[in-house]
Each structure stands twice: as structure tokens, then as C-alpha cells.
Design a protein around this motif. Structure first.
Motif, PDB file in Angstrom:
ATOM      1  N   PRO A   1       0.832  -1.937   0.210  1.00 27.70           N
ATOM      2  CA  PRO A   1       0.109   0.085  -0.457  1.00 27.70           C
ATOM      3  C   PRO A   1       0.953   1.097   0.450  1.00 27.70           C
ATOM      4  N   GLN A   2       1.942   1.275   0.838  1.00 26.97           N
ATOM      5  CA  GLN A   2       3.065   2.814   1.172  1.00 26.97           C
ATOM      6  C   GLN A   2       3.917   3.074  -0.429  1.00 26.97           C
ATOM      7  N   LYS A   3       3.342   1.549  -0.856  1.00 26.88           N
ATOM      8  CA  LYS A   3       4.213   1.962  -2.789  1.00 26.88           C
ATOM      9  C   LYS A   3       3.192   2.855  -3.242  1.00 26.88           C
ATOM     10  N   ARG A   4       1.818   1.796  -3.521  1.00 26.72           N
ATOM     11  CA  ARG A   4       0.992   2.112  -4.261  1.00 26.72           C
ATOM     12  C   ARG A   4       0.339   3.673  -4.059  1.00 26.72           C
ATOM     13  N   VAL A   5       0.469   4.151  -2.810  1.00 30.39           N
ATOM     14  CA  VAL A   5      -0.104   6.195  -2.781  1.00 30.39           C
ATOM     15  C   VAL A   5       1.232   6.877  -3.337  1.00 30.39           C
ATOM     16  N   HIS A   6       2.983   6.170  -2.995  1.00 27.44           N
ATOM     17  CA  HIS A   6       3.901   6.817  -3.306  1.00 27.44           C
ATOM     18  C   HIS A   6       3.642   7.035  -5.476  1.00 27.44           C
ATOM     19  N   ASP A   7       2.718   5.578  -6.001  1.00 31.93           N
ATOM     20  CA  ASP A   7       3.095   5.752  -7.060  1.00 31.93           C
ATOM     21  C   ASP A   7       2.213   6.507  -7.906  1.00 31.93           C
ATOM     22  N   HIS A   8       0.708   6.866  -6.827  1.00 31.27           N
ATOM     23  CA  HIS A   8       0.012   7.608  -7.607  1.00 31.27           C
ATOM     24  C   HIS A   8       0.192   9.143  -7.118  1.00 31.27           C
ATOM     25  N   ASN A   9       0.607   9.128  -6.490  1.00 36.16           N
ATOM     26  CA  ASN A   9       1.607  10.721  -5.816  1.00 36.16           C
ATOM     27  C   ASN A   9       3.212  11.443  -6.628  1.00 36.16           C
ATOM     28  N   HIS A  10       3.327  10.361  -7.000  1.00 39.10           N
ATOM     29  CA  HIS A  10       4.290  10.754  -8.049  1.00 39.10           C
ATOM     30  C   HIS A  10       4.918  10.327  -9.199  1.00 39.10           C
ATOM     31  N   GLY A  11       4.011   9.498  -9.503  1.00 40.28           N
ATOM     32  CA  GLY A  11       3.993   8.415 -11.081  1.00 40.28           C
ATOM     33  C   GLY A  11       3.645   9.446 -12.127  1.00 40.28           C
ATOM     34  N   LYS A  12       3.734   9.284 -13.529  1.00 37.36           N
ATOM     35  CA  LYS A  12       3.559   9.989 -14.374  1.00 37.36           C
ATOM     36  C   LYS A  12       2.603   9.613 -15.417  1.00 37.36           C
ATOM     37  N   THR A  13       2.514   7.955 -15.020  1.00 39.12           N
ATOM     38  CA  THR A  13       0.738   7.773 -15.379  1.00 39.12           C
ATOM     39  C   THR A  13       0.005   7.554 -14.638  1.00 39.12           C
ATOM     40  N   GLY A  14      -0.843   7.074 -14.786  1.00 38.13           N
ATOM     41  CA  GLY A  14      -1.845   5.990 -13.420  1.00 38.13           C
ATOM     42  C   GLY A  14      -3.404   7.261 -13.932  1.00 38.13           C
ATOM     43  N   ALA A  15      -4.183   6.826 -13.088  1.00 39.38           N
ATOM     44  CA  ALA A  15      -5.888   7.734 -13.607  1.00 39.38           C
ATOM     45  C   ALA A  15      -6.116   9.421 -13.029  1.00 39.38           C
ATOM     46  N   ARG A  16      -6.205   9.492 -14.813  1.00 37.70           N
ATOM     47  CA  ARG A  16      -6.619  10.672 -14.485  1.00 37.70           C
ATOM     48  C   ARG A  16      -7.421  11.403 -13.658  1.00 37.70           C
ATOM     49  N   TYR A  17      -7.937  10.592 -12.633  1.00 35.16           N
ATOM     50  CA  TYR A  17      -8.769  11.109 -11.984  1.00 35.16           C
ATOM     51  C   TYR A  17      -7.930  11.439 -10.315  1.00 35.16           C
ATOM     52  N   THR A  18      -7.395  10.380 -10.129  1.00 31.92           N
ATOM     53  CA  THR A  18      -6.166  10.302  -8.798  1.00 31.92           C
ATOM     54  C   THR A  18      -4.751  11.630  -9.072  1.00 31.92           C
ATOM     55  N   ARG A  19      -4.758  11.644 -10.387  1.00 26.54           N
ATOM     56  CA  ARG A  19      -3.491  12.891 -10.478  1.00 26.54           C
ATOM     57  C   ARG A  19      -4.689  13.948 -10.539  1.00 26.54           C
ATOM     58  N   SER A  20      -5.398  14.514 -10.769  1.00 22.75           N
ATOM     59  CA  SER A  20      -5.930  15.313 -10.889  1.00 22.75           C
ATOM     60  C   SER A  20      -6.257  15.759  -9.179  1.00 22.75           C
ATOM     61  N   ARG A  21      -5.910  14.727  -8.287  1.00 18.63           N
ATOM     62  CA  ARG A  21      -6.484  15.099  -6.514  1.00 18.63           C
ATOM     63  C   ARG A  21      -5.123  14.840  -5.972  1.00 18.63           C
ATOM     64  N   ARG A  22      -3.997  14.839  -5.805  1.00 20.49           N
ATOM     65  CA  ARG A  22      -3.259  14.734  -5.088  1.00 20.49           C
ATOM     66  C   ARG A  22      -3.057  16.141  -4.262  1.00 20.49           C
ATOM     67  N   PRO A  23      -2.189  15.685  -3.307  1.00 22.63           N
ATOM     68  CA  PRO A  23      -2.125  14.446  -2.733  1.00 22.63           C
ATOM     69  C   PRO A  23      -2.635  13.580  -2.749  1.00 22.63           C
ATOM     70  N   VAL A  24      -3.011  11.999  -2.287  1.00 19.75           N
ATOM     71  CA  VAL A  24      -3.461  11.625  -2.227  1.00 19.75           C
ATOM     72  C   VAL A  24      -2.865  10.409  -0.904  1.00 19.75           C
ATOM     73  N   LYS A  25      -3.370  10.374   0.123  1.00 15.87           N
ATOM     74  CA  LYS A  25      -3.187   9.853   1.215  1.00 15.87           C
ATOM     75  C   LYS A  25      -4.248   8.514   1.643  1.00 15.87           C
TER      76      LYS A  25
END
Length: 64
Positions: free
Chosen positions: A4-28
Motif C-alpha cells: 500500500p505505501q508503494k501504491r500511495v507513492h506511485d499515485h502521488n509521484h507517478g507520470k501514469t495512472g488514473a486521471r482522476y487520481t492525478r487531478s487530486r494529488r496529494p492522496v493519502k
């Protein structure tokens, strides 16, 4: 997610992934559970997703 910690990191720092999540950074991460199998985890996720927003917030408060 297996990590889970890696997934949160990927959501917050990744270049790819769901557009929904990218527009709501940072996630926790506010809550997680461990399950013996992927199917058990999917069933639990489905149960939690059916809750209303108010019930989800109440659930998170009770866990903290």
C-alpha cells in the motif's frame, strides 16, 4: 495492493495512472485491511464502496 505505501507513492509521484487520481494529488492512505486472498479483498472493497460518503467518513473516524 500488495504494498500500500508503494501504491500511495506511485499515485502521488507517478507520470501514469488514473486521471482522476492525478487531478487530486496529494492522496493519502487513511485505512487498509489485510485479507487472505484477492477475492476476499475484492469482496470487502465492494462492501466499503457501497457505503455512503457519510458512512465512509464515520467508519474512518472509528478506525483512527
Amino acid at each position: 495492493a500488495r504494498d500500500p505505501q508503494k501504491r500511495v507513492h506511485d499515485h502521488n509521484h507517478g507520470k501514469t495512472g488514473a486521471r482522476y487520481t492525478r487531478s487530486r494529488r496529494p492522496v493519502k492512505l487513511v485505512y487498509h485491511e489485510e485479507h487472505p486472498s484477492r477475492s476476499a479483498a475484492s469482496e470487502r472493497e465492494y462492501q466499503l464502496k457501497k457505503l455512503t460518503r457519510a458512512k465512509k467518513l464515520q467508519f474512518i473516524e472509528l478506525q483512527g
